[in-house]
Write a protein that holds these residues in place. Structure first.
Motif, PDB file in Angstrom:
ATOM      1  N   VAL A  73     125.003  65.541  76.139  1.00  0.00           N
ATOM      2  CA  VAL A  73     125.987  65.622  77.296  1.00  0.00           C
ATOM      3  C   VAL A  73     126.953  66.753  76.789  1.00  0.00           C
ATOM      4  O   VAL A  73     127.217  67.126  75.728  1.00  0.00           O
ATOM      5  N   GLN A  74     127.615  67.263  77.841  1.00  0.00           N
ATOM      6  CA  GLN A  74     128.629  68.019  77.563  1.00  0.00           C
ATOM      7  C   GLN A  74     129.770  68.021  78.345  1.00  0.00           C
ATOM      8  O   GLN A  74     130.119  67.233  79.419  1.00  0.00           O
ATOM      9  N   ASN A  79     131.117  72.337  76.092  1.00  0.00           N
ATOM     10  CA  ASN A  79     130.764  72.008  74.693  1.00  0.00           C
ATOM     11  C   ASN A  79     130.072  70.784  74.574  1.00  0.00           C
ATOM     12  O   ASN A  79     130.296  69.658  74.925  1.00  0.00           O
ATOM     13  N   ALA A  80     128.724  70.950  73.959  1.00  0.00           N
ATOM     14  CA  ALA A  80     127.882  69.900  73.666  1.00  0.00           C
ATOM     15  C   ALA A  80     128.490  68.755  72.637  1.00  0.00           C
ATOM     16  O   ALA A  80     129.247  69.273  71.976  1.00  0.00           O
ATOM     17  N   GLY A  81     128.258  67.404  73.134  1.00  0.00           N
ATOM     18  CA  GLY A  81     128.773  66.323  72.092  1.00  0.00           C
ATOM     19  C   GLY A  81     127.945  66.565  70.708  1.00  0.00           C
ATOM     20  O   GLY A  81     126.896  67.267  70.671  1.00  0.00           O
ATOM     21  N   THR A  82     128.316  65.832  69.605  1.00  0.00           N
ATOM     22  CA  THR A  82     127.544  65.816  68.518  1.00  0.00           C
ATOM     23  C   THR A  82     127.338  64.232  67.779  1.00  0.00           C
ATOM     24  O   THR A  82     128.463  63.575  68.362  1.00  0.00           O
ATOM     25  N   GLY A  83     126.559  63.956  67.331  1.00  0.00           N
ATOM     26  CA  GLY A  83     126.235  62.625  66.700  1.00  0.00           C
ATOM     27  C   GLY A  83     125.567  61.758  67.474  1.00  0.00           C
ATOM     28  O   GLY A  83     125.225  62.221  68.643  1.00  0.00           O
ATOM     29  N   THR A  84     126.025  60.514  67.441  1.00  0.00           N
ATOM     30  CA  THR A  84     125.443  59.338  68.276  1.00  0.00           C
ATOM     31  C   THR A  84     126.714  58.625  68.578  1.00  0.00           C
ATOM     32  O   THR A  84     127.509  58.239  67.641  1.00  0.00           O
ATOM     33  N   GLY A  85     126.845  57.600  69.415  1.00  0.00           N
ATOM     34  CA  GLY A  85     127.523  56.542  69.847  1.00  0.00           C
ATOM     35  C   GLY A  85     126.738  55.029  70.030  1.00  0.00           C
ATOM     36  O   GLY A  85     125.452  55.337  70.586  1.00  0.00           O
ATOM     37  N   SER A  86     127.183  54.039  69.516  1.00  0.00           N
ATOM     38  CA  SER A  86     126.337  52.934  69.498  1.00  0.00           C
ATOM     39  C   SER A  86     126.983  51.774  69.932  1.00  0.00           C
ATOM     40  O   SER A  86     127.970  51.560  69.600  1.00  0.00           O
ATOM     41  N   SER A  87     125.985  50.779  70.729  1.00  0.00           N
ATOM     42  CA  SER A  87     126.617  49.550  71.114  1.00  0.00           C
ATOM     43  C   SER A  87     126.945  48.562  69.855  1.00  0.00           C
ATOM     44  O   SER A  87     126.250  48.914  68.719  1.00  0.00           O
ATOM     45  N   GLY A  88     127.532  47.714  70.114  1.00  0.00           N
ATOM     46  CA  GLY A  88     127.353  46.463  69.042  1.00  0.00           C
ATOM     47  C   GLY A  88     126.126  45.857  69.154  1.00  0.00           C
ATOM     48  O   GLY A  88     125.485  46.013  70.010  1.00  0.00           O
ATOM     49  N   ASN A  89     125.991  45.053  68.177  1.00  0.00           N
ATOM     50  CA  ASN A  89     124.676  44.388  68.083  1.00  0.00           C
ATOM     51  C   ASN A  89     124.313  43.238  69.131  1.00  0.00           C
ATOM     52  O   ASN A  89     125.420  42.545  69.287  1.00  0.00           O
ATOM     53  N   PHE A  90     123.288  42.918  69.683  1.00  0.00           N
ATOM     54  CA  PHE A  90     123.092  41.745  70.364  1.00  0.00           C
ATOM     55  C   PHE A  90     121.627  41.322  70.112  1.00  0.00           C
ATOM     56  O   PHE A  90     120.844  41.897  69.494  1.00  0.00           O
ATOM     57  N   SER A  91     121.641  40.003  70.401  1.00  0.00           N
ATOM     58  CA  SER A  91     120.306  39.177  70.143  1.00  0.00           C
ATOM     59  C   SER A  91     119.588  39.152  71.496  1.00  0.00           C
ATOM     60  O   SER A  91     120.053  38.787  72.831  1.00  0.00           O
ATOM     61  N   ILE A  92     118.271  38.877  71.322  1.00  0.00           N
ATOM     62  CA  ILE A  92     117.472  38.815  72.599  1.00  0.00           C
ATOM     63  C   ILE A  92     116.682  37.400  72.232  1.00  0.00           C
ATOM     64  O   ILE A  92     115.986  37.461  71.281  1.00  0.00           O
TER      65      ILE A  92
END
Length: 113
Positions: A73-74, A79-92
């Motif tokens: 993404v820009q 400017n491109a983003g760096t790294g990752t973003g993550s959700s919280g944990n969820f169960s299935i």
């Protein structure tokens, strides 16, 4: 958050500023455990997006996350983003429910003389 049979979850992606180039190719998750529907922009500023997550059937998994590769993404300045973003944990848990019933017996006594 726990997803069971027949449930879906709305996943909201919120960026600190408007972004371009954000699509499902930037989203990382275990596709064997569920699917993510189309991304939909919320509003017109390009900061908030949603998609519907549908768990697969027959799954039991306590550890699940949805991540975004920010390099895809820009911002408005290009400017491109760096790294990752993550959700919280969820169960299935979409395994079939087995109802445990005690055994039943019918006894018929006939008194014929």
């Amino acid at each position: 958050e726990r997803l069971t049979v027949g449930e879906t979850a709305t996943v909201t992606f919120t960026f600190s500023e408007s972004v371009t180039g954000f699509d499902l190719n930037d989203v990382q998750y275990d596709t064997s455990k569920g699917t993510l529907g189309a991304l939909t922009a919320v509003g017109t500023d390009g900061r908030v997006w949603t998609a519907t997550y549908t768990p697969s059937s027959g799954i039991e998994s306590a550890t699940n996350t949805i991540r975004v590769n920010l390099g895809g993404v820009q911002d408005a300045q290009g400017n491109a983003g760096t790294g990752t973003g993550s959700s919280g944990n969820f169960s299935i848990d979409t395994r079939p429910t087995v109802v445990d019933r005690p055994p039943e017996v019918t006894v018929t006594i006939s008194d014929e003389r």
